[in-house]
Design a protein around this motif. Structure first.
Motif, PDB file in Angstrom:
ATOM      1  N   VAL A   1      45.382 -30.935 -55.612  1.00 45.97           N
ATOM      2  CA  VAL A   1      46.070 -31.053 -56.899  1.00 45.97           C
ATOM      3  C   VAL A   1      45.189 -31.783 -57.909  1.00 45.97           C
ATOM      4  CG1 VAL A   1      48.109 -31.990 -58.077  1.00 45.97           C
ATOM      5  CG2 VAL A   1      48.339 -30.954 -55.823  1.00 45.97           C
ATOM      6  N   SER A   2      44.389 -32.734 -57.426  1.00 46.49           N
ATOM      7  CA  SER A   2      43.459 -33.430 -58.311  1.00 46.49           C
ATOM      8  C   SER A   2      42.461 -32.459 -58.928  1.00 46.49           C
ATOM      9  CB  SER A   2      42.720 -34.525 -57.541  1.00 46.49           C
ATOM     10  OG  SER A   2      41.757 -35.153 -58.354  1.00 46.49           O
ATOM     11  N   GLN A   3      41.962 -31.527 -58.114  1.00 48.35           N
ATOM     12  CA  GLN A   3      41.018 -30.537 -58.630  1.00 48.35           C
ATOM     13  C   GLN A   3      41.719 -29.595 -59.613  1.00 48.35           C
ATOM     14  OE1 GLN A   3      37.762 -30.871 -57.852  1.00 48.35           O
ATOM     15  NE2 GLN A   3      38.513 -32.675 -56.775  1.00 48.35           N
ATOM     16  N   ILE A   4      42.960 -29.238 -59.317  1.00 53.74           N
ATOM     17  CA  ILE A   4      43.725 -28.380 -60.233  1.00 53.74           C
ATOM     18  C   ILE A   4      43.919 -29.074 -61.577  1.00 53.74           C
ATOM     19  CG2 ILE A   4      45.955 -27.232 -60.598  1.00 53.74           C
ATOM     20  CD1 ILE A   4      46.144 -26.899 -57.564  1.00 53.74           C
ATOM     21  N   GLY A   5      43.987 -30.402 -61.549  1.00 54.55           N
ATOM     22  CA  GLY A   5      44.173 -31.157 -62.784  1.00 54.55           C
ATOM     23  C   GLY A   5      43.080 -30.924 -63.809  1.00 54.55           C
ATOM     24  N   MET A   6      41.927 -30.408 -63.364  1.00 56.91           N
ATOM     25  CA  MET A   6      40.849 -30.092 -64.303  1.00 56.91           C
ATOM     26  C   MET A   6      41.257 -29.004 -65.290  1.00 56.91           C
ATOM     27  SD  MET A   6      37.268 -30.282 -62.219  1.00 56.91           S
ATOM     28  CE  MET A   6      37.639 -28.800 -61.291  1.00 56.91           C
ATOM     29  N   MET A   7      42.305 -28.256 -64.960  1.00 60.78           N
ATOM     30  CA  MET A   7      42.783 -27.225 -65.874  1.00 60.78           C
ATOM     31  C   MET A   7      43.263 -27.832 -67.184  1.00 60.78           C
ATOM     32  SD  MET A   7      42.319 -24.258 -64.641  1.00 60.78           S
ATOM     33  CE  MET A   7      43.312 -23.393 -65.857  1.00 60.78           C
ATOM     34  N   GLY A   8      43.646 -29.101 -67.156  1.00 62.33           N
ATOM     35  CA  GLY A   8      44.126 -29.756 -68.373  1.00 62.33           C
ATOM     36  C   GLY A   8      43.087 -29.777 -69.481  1.00 62.33           C
ATOM     37  N   PRO A   9      41.931 -30.452 -69.247  1.00 60.80           N
ATOM     38  CA  PRO A   9      40.899 -30.460 -70.281  1.00 60.80           C
ATOM     39  C   PRO A   9      40.394 -29.076 -70.661  1.00 60.80           C
ATOM     40  CG  PRO A   9      40.477 -32.154 -68.643  1.00 60.80           C
ATOM     41  CD  PRO A   9      41.599 -31.316 -68.112  1.00 60.80           C
ATOM     42  N   ILE A  10      40.303 -28.180 -69.673  1.00 63.89           N
ATOM     43  CA  ILE A  10      39.824 -26.826 -69.976  1.00 63.89           C
ATOM     44  C   ILE A  10      40.819 -26.104 -70.883  1.00 63.89           C
ATOM     45  CG2 ILE A  10      39.296 -24.571 -68.979  1.00 63.89           C
ATOM     46  CD1 ILE A  10      38.277 -26.063 -66.495  1.00 63.89           C
ATOM     47  N   SER A  11      42.109 -26.231 -70.562  1.00 63.09           N
ATOM     48  CA  SER A  11      43.125 -25.540 -71.361  1.00 63.09           C
ATOM     49  C   SER A  11      43.191 -26.082 -72.781  1.00 63.09           C
ATOM     50  CB  SER A  11      44.498 -25.669 -70.698  1.00 63.09           C
ATOM     51  OG  SER A  11      44.963 -27.013 -70.725  1.00 63.09           O
ATOM     52  N   MET A  12      42.842 -27.362 -72.941  1.00 69.43           N
ATOM     53  CA  MET A  12      42.931 -27.966 -74.273  1.00 69.43           C
ATOM     54  C   MET A  12      41.974 -27.300 -75.254  1.00 69.43           C
ATOM     55  SD  MET A  12      45.344 -29.994 -74.358  1.00 69.43           S
ATOM     56  CE  MET A  12      44.985 -30.425 -76.025  1.00 69.43           C
ATOM     57  N   LEU A  13      40.831 -26.814 -74.764  1.00 73.17           N
ATOM     58  CA  LEU A  13      39.884 -26.142 -75.658  1.00 73.17           C
ATOM     59  C   LEU A  13      40.527 -24.910 -76.283  1.00 73.17           C
ATOM     60  CD1 LEU A  13      36.609 -26.365 -73.546  1.00 73.17           C
ATOM     61  CD2 LEU A  13      37.236 -27.747 -75.525  1.00 73.17           C
ATOM     62  N   GLY A  14      41.150 -24.079 -75.428  1.00 71.23           N
ATOM     63  CA  GLY A  14      41.787 -22.869 -75.934  1.00 71.23           C
ATOM     64  C   GLY A  14      43.030 -23.146 -76.742  1.00 71.23           C
ATOM     65  N   LEU A  15      43.875 -24.074 -76.266  1.00 69.52           N
ATOM     66  CA  LEU A  15      45.113 -24.385 -76.976  1.00 69.52           C
ATOM     67  C   LEU A  15      44.828 -25.029 -78.332  1.00 69.52           C
ATOM     68  CD1 LEU A  15      47.243 -25.777 -73.998  1.00 69.52           C
ATOM     69  CD2 LEU A  15      47.541 -23.590 -75.184  1.00 69.52           C
ATOM     70  N   GLY A  16      43.824 -25.911 -78.354  1.00 65.23           N
ATOM     71  CA  GLY A  16      43.462 -26.535 -79.629  1.00 65.23           C
ATOM     72  C   GLY A  16      42.968 -25.527 -80.640  1.00 65.23           C
ATOM     73  N   TYR A  17      42.225 -24.537 -80.149  1.00 69.95           N
ATOM     74  CA  TYR A  17      41.727 -23.481 -81.041  1.00 69.95           C
ATOM     75  C   TYR A  17      42.868 -22.605 -81.557  1.00 69.95           C
ATOM     76  CZ  TYR A  17      39.306 -19.228 -82.514  1.00 69.95           C
ATOM     77  OH  TYR A  17      38.858 -18.144 -83.230  1.00 69.95           O
ATOM     78  N   VAL A  18      43.795 -22.235 -80.672  1.00 69.89           N
ATOM     79  CA  VAL A  18      44.877 -21.313 -81.038  1.00 69.89           C
ATOM     80  C   VAL A  18      45.900 -21.982 -81.959  1.00 69.89           C
ATOM     81  CG1 VAL A  18      46.823 -19.972 -80.148  1.00 69.89           C
ATOM     82  CG2 VAL A  18      44.611 -19.913 -78.972  1.00 69.89           C
ATOM     83  N   PHE A  19      46.352 -23.170 -81.606  1.00 62.12           N
ATOM     84  CA  PHE A  19      47.464 -23.795 -82.322  1.00 62.12           C
ATOM     85  C   PHE A  19      47.026 -24.734 -83.449  1.00 62.12           C
ATOM     86  CE2 PHE A  19      49.362 -22.734 -78.203  1.00 62.12           C
ATOM     87  CZ  PHE A  19      50.505 -22.052 -78.621  1.00 62.12           C
ATOM     88  N   LEU A  20      45.816 -25.280 -83.348  1.00 60.50           N
ATOM     89  CA  LEU A  20      45.384 -26.269 -84.343  1.00 60.50           C
ATOM     90  C   LEU A  20      44.143 -25.837 -85.109  1.00 60.50           C
ATOM     91  CD1 LEU A  20      45.823 -29.469 -82.133  1.00 60.50           C
ATOM     92  CD2 LEU A  20      47.456 -28.546 -83.792  1.00 60.50           C
ATOM     93  N   GLY A  21      43.496 -24.763 -84.683  1.00 59.31           N
ATOM     94  CA  GLY A  21      42.290 -24.315 -85.356  1.00 59.31           C
ATOM     95  C   GLY A  21      41.081 -25.179 -85.078  1.00 59.31           C
ATOM     96  N   GLU A  22      41.104 -25.948 -83.960  1.00 56.24           N
ATOM     97  CA  GLU A  22      39.959 -26.785 -83.620  1.00 56.24           C
ATOM     98  C   GLU A  22      38.819 -25.897 -83.113  1.00 56.24           C
ATOM     99  OE1 GLU A  22      41.343 -29.625 -80.811  1.00 56.24           O
ATOM    100  OE2 GLU A  22      42.382 -30.847 -82.308  1.00 56.24           O
TER     101      GLU A  22
END
Length: 371
Positions: A270-291
């Motif tokens: 589960v700790s390794q799966i937690g890496m999905m958090g920072p990775i997902s933030m790149l895409g989510l930030g781009y889609v929802f915030l235009g980062e």
């Protein structure tokens, strides 16, 4: 052995159950990271850090109160334990430091930096636990862990320099605040050992979140008129929906999903799966915030994730080794002479029980770190 014990525990679950746990662990990691996206959207509607965290905690309070009640009636392992005055003081401290102070610093820092940098800074928490343990508790840190942490912090420097170049002069302030949030949560993890042993992870999390809510409400009452929040919600009705989303799906739900996944897959996976958090933030930030997403940001993110993965792999045997202690204690008890002295037998049994409780506390703490 450690591996045999862990495998035998997870073997009781079917392949379909483990796959479902894996999927829900990914969902939990993404939902928890999504907190930063929702906070940024609330900022765009006129709310600030204090407004946002107060709304988040007020809406989450009924859920964690219900969780505390449910655990009280279903957690038979810790049901007979009665809180002491010292326990109450410690719960107040961990609620203040681990959830209120950490969250306030995080949400304030988010006003100045991107969601991607925020998530990477928070991802450094395990390294801060190691450093604090080395400086104040004189715990040994493997040389591989030092190199891994250096790799992770190099990645932070990459992303930080990129952020300063494109986002302005407030980035150092925002980064310092979020780093302070990670530090506060690292301290929380280090001081919860005995409480986790007596209360269990779920009950402690529920109590700490309710205390954090009380702190947020008191701060808001001291600093602002409640009419301000009422007017803000009236002028921007969408804040009601954002508040529900951030409370339910980015605060409460990830706790339950992570606990459920850990029970079926184990903390290391589960700790390794937690890496999905920072990775997902790149895409989510781009889609929802235009980062923006740049090569420098991707390279820095890769360094941070690689470094923290190596830290986790080196550190994993420590909590896992504790799980084998009951086996060693039981084997020692079995080897007692067939007709032992009663006092010796009692001491052997007491020692075996103490080892079991110590190992259980280590497992609970490992789960708590996943949260």
């Amino acid at each position: 052995t450690d591996k045999t014990q862990t495998d035998s525990h997870h073997a009781q679950f079917s392949k379909r159950q483990r796959m479902m746990a894996f999927a829900l662990a990914v969902v939990g990691a993404v939902l928890f990271s999504n907190k930063a996206i929702l906070a940024k959207l609330m900022y765009r509607e006129g709310a600030d850090a204090l407004d946002t965290i107060t709304l988040r905690m007020v809406f989450a309070f009924p859920l964690f109160f219900a969780l505390a009640v449910w655990v009280h009636f279903t957690d038979h392992e810790h049901a007979n334990y009665r809180l002491t005055r010292s326990d109450i003081v410690n719960i107040l401290v961990v609620g203040f430091v681990g959830y209120y102070l950490s969250s306030m610093l995080d949400f304030t820092g988010l006003q100045y930096i991107s969601t991607g940098l925020e998530r990477l800074l928070l991802f450094l928490t395990p390294s801060l636990v190691l450093i604090i343990s080395r400086v104040f508790l004189h715990k040994h840190i493997d040389s591989k862990q030092w190199w891994a942490m250096g790799l992770a912090y190099l990645g932070i420097v990459f992303v930080f320099v990129h952020e300063v170049k494109f986002s302005g002069s407030n980035v150092p302030l925002g980064s310092a605040l979020v780093f302070g949030s990670a530090l506060a949560y690292a301290i929380y993890l280090l001081i919860t050992g005995e409480l986790v042993k007596h209360l269990g992870t779920m009950r402690l999390v529920a109590y700490a979140m309710m205390i954090s809510t009380a702190c947020c409400v008191m701060q808001y009452a001291l600093m602002r008129d409640w009419g301000h929040l009422r007017d803000l919600l009236a002028a921007h009705p969408v804040l009601w929906w954002y508040s529900v989303l951030i409370a339910v799906f980015s605060t409460f739900a990830p706790v339950l999903l992570t606990m459920w996944a850990v029970s079926r897959l184990g903390s290391p996976i589960v700790s390794q799966i937690g890496m999905m958090g920072p990775i997902s933030m790149l895409g989510l930030g781009y889609v929802f915030l235009g980062e923006p997403i740049t090569m420098t940001q991707l390279a820095g993110t890769a360094l941070v994730l690689s470094g923290m993965t190596l830290v986790g792999r080196v550190a994993t045997p420590v909590p896992l080794a504790a799980r084998a202690v009951p086996e060693r204690a039981e084997r020692a008890a079995v080897r007692v002479d067939p007709a032992p002295d009663p006092a010796v037998a009692r001491r052997a049994a007491a020692a075996a029980q103490a080892e079991r409780e110590r190992a259980h506390a280590e497992n609970e703490r490992a789960i708590d770190e996943e949260l």
